[in-house]
Design a protein around this motif. Structure first.
Motif, PDB file in Angstrom:
ATOM      1  N   ARG A 100       2.142   6.802  10.692  1.00  0.00           N
ATOM      2  CA  ARG A 100       1.120   6.129  11.508  1.00  0.00           C
ATOM      3  C   ARG A 100      -0.191   5.980  10.741  1.00  0.00           C
ATOM      4  O   ARG A 100      -0.862   4.954  10.837  1.00  0.00           O
ATOM      5  N   ASP A 101      -0.552   7.014   9.977  1.00  0.00           N
ATOM      6  CA  ASP A 101      -1.792   6.955   9.199  1.00  0.00           C
ATOM      7  C   ASP A 101      -1.768   5.827   8.172  1.00  0.00           C
ATOM      8  O   ASP A 101      -2.798   5.217   7.893  1.00  0.00           O
ATOM      9  N   LEU A 102      -0.611   5.537   7.609  1.00  0.00           N
ATOM     10  CA  LEU A 102      -0.501   4.442   6.646  1.00  0.00           C
ATOM     11  C   LEU A 102      -0.431   3.094   7.363  1.00  0.00           C
ATOM     12  O   LEU A 102      -1.006   2.112   6.890  1.00  0.00           O
ATOM     13  N   ARG A 103       0.228   3.042   8.503  1.00  0.00           N
ATOM     14  CA  ARG A 103       0.396   1.772   9.213  1.00  0.00           C
ATOM     15  C   ARG A 103      -0.949   1.195   9.643  1.00  0.00           C
ATOM     16  O   ARG A 103      -1.178  -0.011   9.541  1.00  0.00           O
ATOM     17  N   SER A 104      -1.838   2.014  10.102  1.00  0.00           N
ATOM     18  CA  SER A 104      -3.114   1.527  10.611  1.00  0.00           C
ATOM     19  C   SER A 104      -3.883   0.690   9.594  1.00  0.00           C
ATOM     20  O   SER A 104      -4.247  -0.447   9.883  1.00  0.00           O
ATOM     21  N   PRO A 105      -4.152   1.194   8.381  1.00  0.00           N
ATOM     22  CA  PRO A 105      -4.899   0.361   7.437  1.00  0.00           C
ATOM     23  C   PRO A 105      -4.141  -0.863   6.929  1.00  0.00           C
ATOM     24  O   PRO A 105      -4.753  -1.887   6.650  1.00  0.00           O
ATOM     25  N   ILE A 106      -2.812  -0.795   6.825  1.00  0.00           N
ATOM     26  CA  ILE A 106      -2.111  -1.965   6.281  1.00  0.00           C
ATOM     27  C   ILE A 106      -2.022  -3.090   7.305  1.00  0.00           C
ATOM     28  O   ILE A 106      -1.907  -4.240   6.927  1.00  0.00           O
TER      29      ILE A 106
ATOM     30  N   GLU B  34      11.170   8.891  10.227  1.00  0.00           N
ATOM     31  CA  GLU B  34      12.103   7.786   9.989  1.00  0.00           C
ATOM     32  C   GLU B  34      12.079   6.795  11.149  1.00  0.00           C
ATOM     33  O   GLU B  34      12.092   5.582  10.932  1.00  0.00           O
ATOM     34  N   ASP B  35      12.028   7.298  12.373  1.00  0.00           N
ATOM     35  CA  ASP B  35      11.960   6.416  13.544  1.00  0.00           C
ATOM     36  C   ASP B  35      10.651   5.635  13.559  1.00  0.00           C
ATOM     37  O   ASP B  35      10.639   4.431  13.835  1.00  0.00           O
ATOM     38  N   GLU B  36       9.554   6.315  13.271  1.00  0.00           N
ATOM     39  CA  GLU B  36       8.242   5.663  13.246  1.00  0.00           C
ATOM     40  C   GLU B  36       8.204   4.577  12.178  1.00  0.00           C
ATOM     41  O   GLU B  36       7.627   3.511  12.384  1.00  0.00           O
ATOM     42  N   ALA B  37       8.819   4.809  11.055  1.00  0.00           N
ATOM     43  CA  ALA B  37       8.819   3.850   9.947  1.00  0.00           C
ATOM     44  C   ALA B  37       9.553   2.565  10.304  1.00  0.00           C
ATOM     45  O   ALA B  37       9.277   1.517   9.715  1.00  0.00           O
ATOM     46  N   LYS B  38      10.472   2.617  11.260  1.00  0.00           N
ATOM     47  CA  LYS B  38      11.266   1.449  11.640  1.00  0.00           C
ATOM     48  C   LYS B  38      10.573   0.565  12.668  1.00  0.00           C
ATOM     49  O   LYS B  38      11.050  -0.519  12.969  1.00  0.00           O
ATOM     50  N   LYS B  39       9.467   1.011  13.236  1.00  0.00           N
ATOM     51  CA  LYS B  39       8.758   0.235  14.254  1.00  0.00           C
ATOM     52  C   LYS B  39       8.162  -1.025  13.650  1.00  0.00           C
ATOM     53  O   LYS B  39       8.308  -1.287  12.457  1.00  0.00           O
TER      54      LYS B  39
ATOM     55  N   ILE C 281      -0.634 -10.003   5.388  1.00  0.00           N
ATOM     56  CA  ILE C 281       0.575  -9.226   5.604  1.00  0.00           C
ATOM     57  C   ILE C 281       0.750  -8.288   4.426  1.00  0.00           C
ATOM     58  O   ILE C 281       0.666  -8.697   3.275  1.00  0.00           O
ATOM     59  N   ALA C 282       0.959  -7.032   4.733  1.00  0.00           N
ATOM     60  CA  ALA C 282       1.140  -6.036   3.681  1.00  0.00           C
ATOM     61  C   ALA C 282       2.314  -5.141   4.053  1.00  0.00           C
ATOM     62  O   ALA C 282       2.660  -5.002   5.221  1.00  0.00           O
ATOM     63  N   LYS C 283       2.898  -4.550   3.052  1.00  0.00           N
ATOM     64  CA  LYS C 283       3.981  -3.585   3.247  1.00  0.00           C
ATOM     65  C   LYS C 283       3.445  -2.207   2.937  1.00  0.00           C
ATOM     66  O   LYS C 283       2.480  -2.052   2.204  1.00  0.00           O
ATOM     67  N   GLY C 284       4.118  -1.200   3.479  1.00  0.00           N
ATOM     68  CA  GLY C 284       3.752   0.174   3.206  1.00  0.00           C
ATOM     69  C   GLY C 284       4.920   0.921   2.597  1.00  0.00           C
ATOM     70  O   GLY C 284       6.084   0.640   2.893  1.00  0.00           O
ATOM     71  N   LEU C 285       4.602   1.879   1.738  1.00  0.00           N
ATOM     72  CA  LEU C 285       5.610   2.712   1.089  1.00  0.00           C
ATOM     73  C   LEU C 285       5.066   4.130   1.011  1.00  0.00           C
ATOM     74  O   LEU C 285       3.941   4.339   0.562  1.00  0.00           O
TER      75      LEU C 285
ATOM     76  N   PHE D  34       0.866  -1.175   0.000  1.00  0.00           N
ATOM     77  CA  PHE D  34       0.000   0.000   0.000  1.00  0.00           C
ATOM     78  C   PHE D  34       0.899   1.220   0.000  1.00  0.00           C
ATOM     79  O   PHE D  34       1.880   1.264   0.744  1.00  0.00           O
ATOM     80  N   PHE D  35       0.578   2.192  -0.838  1.00  0.00           N
ATOM     81  CA  PHE D  35       1.455   3.353  -0.909  1.00  0.00           C
ATOM     82  C   PHE D  35       0.701   4.653  -0.691  1.00  0.00           C
ATOM     83  O   PHE D  35      -0.497   4.762  -0.963  1.00  0.00           O
ATOM     84  N   GLN D  36       1.441   5.609  -0.173  1.00  0.00           N
ATOM     85  CA  GLN D  36       0.952   6.959   0.081  1.00  0.00           C
ATOM     86  C   GLN D  36       1.863   7.920  -0.668  1.00  0.00           C
ATOM     87  O   GLN D  36       3.086   7.752  -0.645  1.00  0.00           O
ATOM     88  N   CYS D  37       1.303   8.902  -1.343  1.00  0.00           N
ATOM     89  CA  CYS D  37       2.071   9.871  -2.133  1.00  0.00           C
ATOM     90  C   CYS D  37       1.937  11.241  -1.487  1.00  0.00           C
ATOM     91  O   CYS D  37       0.821  11.708  -1.271  1.00  0.00           O
ATOM     92  N   LYS D  38       3.060  11.873  -1.190  1.00  0.00           N
ATOM     93  CA  LYS D  38       3.059  13.191  -0.567  1.00  0.00           C
ATOM     94  C   LYS D  38       3.854  14.156  -1.429  1.00  0.00           C
ATOM     95  O   LYS D  38       5.079  14.130  -1.440  1.00  0.00           O
ATOM     96  N   LYS D  39       3.137  15.007  -2.157  1.00  0.00           N
ATOM     97  CA  LYS D  39       3.771  16.006  -3.016  1.00  0.00           C
ATOM     98  C   LYS D  39       3.883  17.301  -2.222  1.00  0.00           C
ATOM     99  O   LYS D  39       2.899  18.000  -2.004  1.00  0.00           O
ATOM    100  N   TYR D  40       5.081  17.576  -1.748  1.00  0.00           N
ATOM    101  CA  TYR D  40       5.330  18.748  -0.918  1.00  0.00           C
ATOM    102  C   TYR D  40       6.400  19.621  -1.548  1.00  0.00           C
ATOM    103  O   TYR D  40       7.250  19.141  -2.298  1.00  0.00           O
TER     104      TYR D  40
END
Length: 148
Positions: free
Chosen positions: A75-81, A104-109, A88-92, A57-63
């Motif tokens: 965290r918002d992406l982790r919840s649904p996956i 970066e720290d949250e992504a490593k949990k 089992i799903a991965k997030g990107l 599952f991927f999230q796109c952030k154009k900033y």
């Protein structure tokens, strides 16, 4: 290249990310979100040498370059996956800017989420030959295909 990408509409950026994932070998890449929906922007299957496959599952952030992606986005992406039908799903998360240390720290949990910052995005496009020509001069007209 990043300035051109940052100039795309949010929907066009999602479609560009879809193209990048297809070009990188992902299968069944689908943009499912709408700009500003705050949820999953898309899903895909990554098949590892015909032995394993992962739902992604991927999230796109154009900033803009001075904005950053924080831990709330991770965290918002982790919840649904983690609740996706027991599978089992991965997030990107793909962004045109960069991630905070907290993100970066949250992504490593538990159930790690992969992060792609703007520089990595531009480098991946160059490696895949997307958005440029043979000598890889950026072609601004190439990006128009993602606009509505």
């Amino acid at each position: 290249m990043l300035e051109i990408i940052r100039g795309l509409t949010p929907g066009a950026f999602e479609r560009l990310c879809q193209k990048i994932l297809y070009s990188a070998g992902f299968e069944d890449v689908e943009v499912t979100g709408r700009p500003g929906d705050g949820g999953i922007d898309g899903k895909a299957i990554f098949n590892l040498n015909g032995l394993l496959s992962y739902r992604v599952f991927f999230q796109c952030k154009k900033y803009a370059s001075n904005n950053t992606v924080g831990p709330d986005t991770v965290r918002d992406l982790r919840s649904p996956i983690t609740t996706e039908g027991g599978n089992i799903a991965k997030g990107l998360i793909i962004t045109t800017s960069r991630f905070t240390k907290g993100a970066e720290d949250e992504a490593k949990k538990a159930n790690p989420i992969d992060l792609m910052n703007g520089l990595q995005l531009a480098e991946k496009m160059r490696a895949l030959g997307l958005g440029g020509n043979e000598t890889f001069a950026v072609r601004p007209d190439w990006f128009q295909q993602f606009e509505n």
